[in-house]
Write an enzyme that holds these catalytic residues in place. Structure first.
Site, PDB file in Angstrom:
ATOM      1  N   ASP A 148     -11.557 -12.016   6.792  1.00 48.73           N
ATOM      2  CA  ASP A 148     -10.111 -12.011   6.991  1.00 48.73           C
ATOM      3  C   ASP A 148      -9.780 -11.344   8.325  1.00 48.73           C
ATOM      4  O   ASP A 148      -9.181 -10.272   8.385  1.00 48.73           O
ATOM      5  CB  ASP A 148      -9.421 -11.271   5.845  1.00 48.73           C
TER       6      ASP A 148
ATOM      7  N   VAL B 138       0.839  -1.194   0.000  1.00 47.75           N
ATOM      8  CA  VAL B 138       0.000   0.000   0.000  1.00 47.75           C
ATOM      9  C   VAL B 138       0.880   1.252   0.000  1.00 47.75           C
ATOM     10  O   VAL B 138       1.822   1.360   0.788  1.00 47.75           O
ATOM     11  CB  VAL B 138      -0.933   0.015   1.221  1.00 47.75           C
TER      12      VAL B 138
END
Length: 436
Positions: free
Chosen positions: A281, A138
């Site tokens: 998740d 990211v």
């Protein structure tokens, strides 16, 4: 040999070192027993060193190995303290860290996915990654309209790496079983494999995130960043700041721990009713606590599609166990195929097995601790235990596997947080079939 196959070979070699290392420690353990050390002392040492090697190897990898390491990290709270301490820090690193890729590689992926003029779509772009994930990293940037954004860029070859690593990990399920007491590793790995393969196309994740963002738009407890743009291997979302739950777990104050736990539990149980999806998740790297007291939720690549919300069967099962209605509970389990045809189980044995799991619902507020989760793991993982024998006679229908894994993962985080949570009120509000 090209770069991607070479890295795949290196990953395979590292993963292959796991069973070899375990075998060496077991042989060494025999020698120490012959030298007079107790079996309990030797077994504890072997387990600790096994865990240390597993997480040292997983921590160097991307792809499926790191994803499994992240999923495994939430079960750390179930491992006895004397075994968990040596690798607790390694588990935390798995939640947020992976080696970065070079800027030129990042630029190449951005050009392939957003076009050769990709630079013009950003007012600013930081080449140094702000965070890393299992199949991508990211970057912080400013979109052309002035919005602060997070740009997730997939690692080249991540698809091949993910499939190769998961295939290898399935082969080593017995080794990994040694550090996950009370859990069936192979079905978990198989379910994770199917879920993670869905994450390779960021357009799917973007679609999931848009649904969550709409469902929680303006919510006073949860913030889901909006999606700005997406392609198969690049996704741009609004930037959000906060304290990662891994930091709260490590050094948070009591008020912070309890707030994070309450918000996480509320999000887990409410999301299916509000969005028709379950965030699948659960590990601390995907959640942050904002300065405004709201929970930030990230990473929507893995979800369970529950258009009708959580199954009422789970709520009814929980209610019957909570009320001690053993006969009704046994009949429900049999009718919903949690008990295989021809399997004989005593109703009291089933209640004894499931009863402790609903303990968090017996009081207005429950204190989730590592000690409590360790006790449950020991109870169902000890092959000599009657509860373990009952558990092995029960069946988990495929449609409940993902929900079970995610709930167990969320519970693991609550125990890592050491949080006091009003679980009963949250479940009563959001779990169909449970009503008081």
């Amino acid at each position: 040999m090209s770069e991607i196959p070479r890295k795949a070979v290196q990953r395979t070699a590292k993963l292959a070192s796991l069973p070899i290392g375990v075998a060496g420690r077991v042989v060494g353990g025999w020698g120490k027993r012959l030298a007079g050390r107790s079996s309990e002392e030797v077994n504890a040492e072997v387990s600790a060193k096994t865990a240390e090697q597993v997480f040292a190897v997983l921590g160097q990898l991307k792809g499926g190995a790191m994803k499994f390491g992240q999923a495994l990290s939430v079960f750390e709270a179930a491992v006895p303290d004397e075994l968990a301490e040596p690798y607790r820090e390694a588990l935390t690193k798995l939640q947020t860290a992976a080696p970065p890729m070079p800027a030129r590689t990042t630029h190449r992926v951005l050009a392939e996915q957003l076009g050769s003029g990709w630079v013009k779509r950003f007012a600013e772009f930081d080449d140094d990654p702000a965070a890393s994930a299992s199949i991508g990293q990211v970057h912080r940037a400013v979109w052309h309209d002035g919005r602060d954004v997070a740009v997730k860029v997939q690692y080249p070859g991540a698809d091949e790496a993910l499939q190769a690593d998961l295939k290898q990990l399935l082969r080593f399920s017995r080794v990994l079983q040694a550090i996950m007491p009370g859990a069936e590793v192979k079905p978990l790995l198989e379910e994770l494999r199917d879920r993670y393969l869905e994450e390779l196309d960021y357009r799917t994740e973007a679609g999931n995130q848009r649904v969550f963002a709409k469902a929680f738009d303006g919510d006073e407890h949860v913030l889901v960043p909006r999606v700005v743009a997406s392609s198969p291997k690049v996704m741009v979302t609004e930037w959000t700041d906060g304290t990662p739950l891994s930091h709260v777990i490590r050094s948070g104050e009591r008020e912070e721990r309890d707030l994070a736990g309450r918000l996480l539990a509320e999000f887990h149980f409410s999301a299916p009713s509000r969005s028709g999806l379950l965030h699948a998740d659960p590990h601390p790297g995907n959640f942050m606590l904002g300065a405004d007291g709201r929970l930030r939720v990230l990473d929507f690549g893995a979800v369970a599609r529950l258009p009708d919300g959580l199954p009422p069967t789970l709520g009814l099962m929980t209610r019957l166990a909570l009320d001690g209605r053993s006969r009704d509970l046994l009949e429900l389990l049999r009718s919903e195929h949690f008990i295989r045809p021809g399997t004989e189980l005593a109703e009291q044995d089933v209640l004894n097995y499931l009863g402790p799991f609903v303990e968090p619902l017996r009081a207005e507020t429950f204190h989730f601790t590592r000690k409590w989760l360790q006790k449950q793991a020991e109870r169902v993982g000890d092959l000599r235990s009657p509860d373990s024998q009952t558990g092995r006679s029960l069946n988990l229908p495929p449609q409940y596997l993902l929900i079970h894994r995610v709930t167990l993962g969320a519970t693991g985080i609550l125990c890592q947080l050491d949080a006091n949570v009003p679980t009963h009120a949250i479940v009563a509000r959001w779990q169909p079939g449970f009503a008081d």
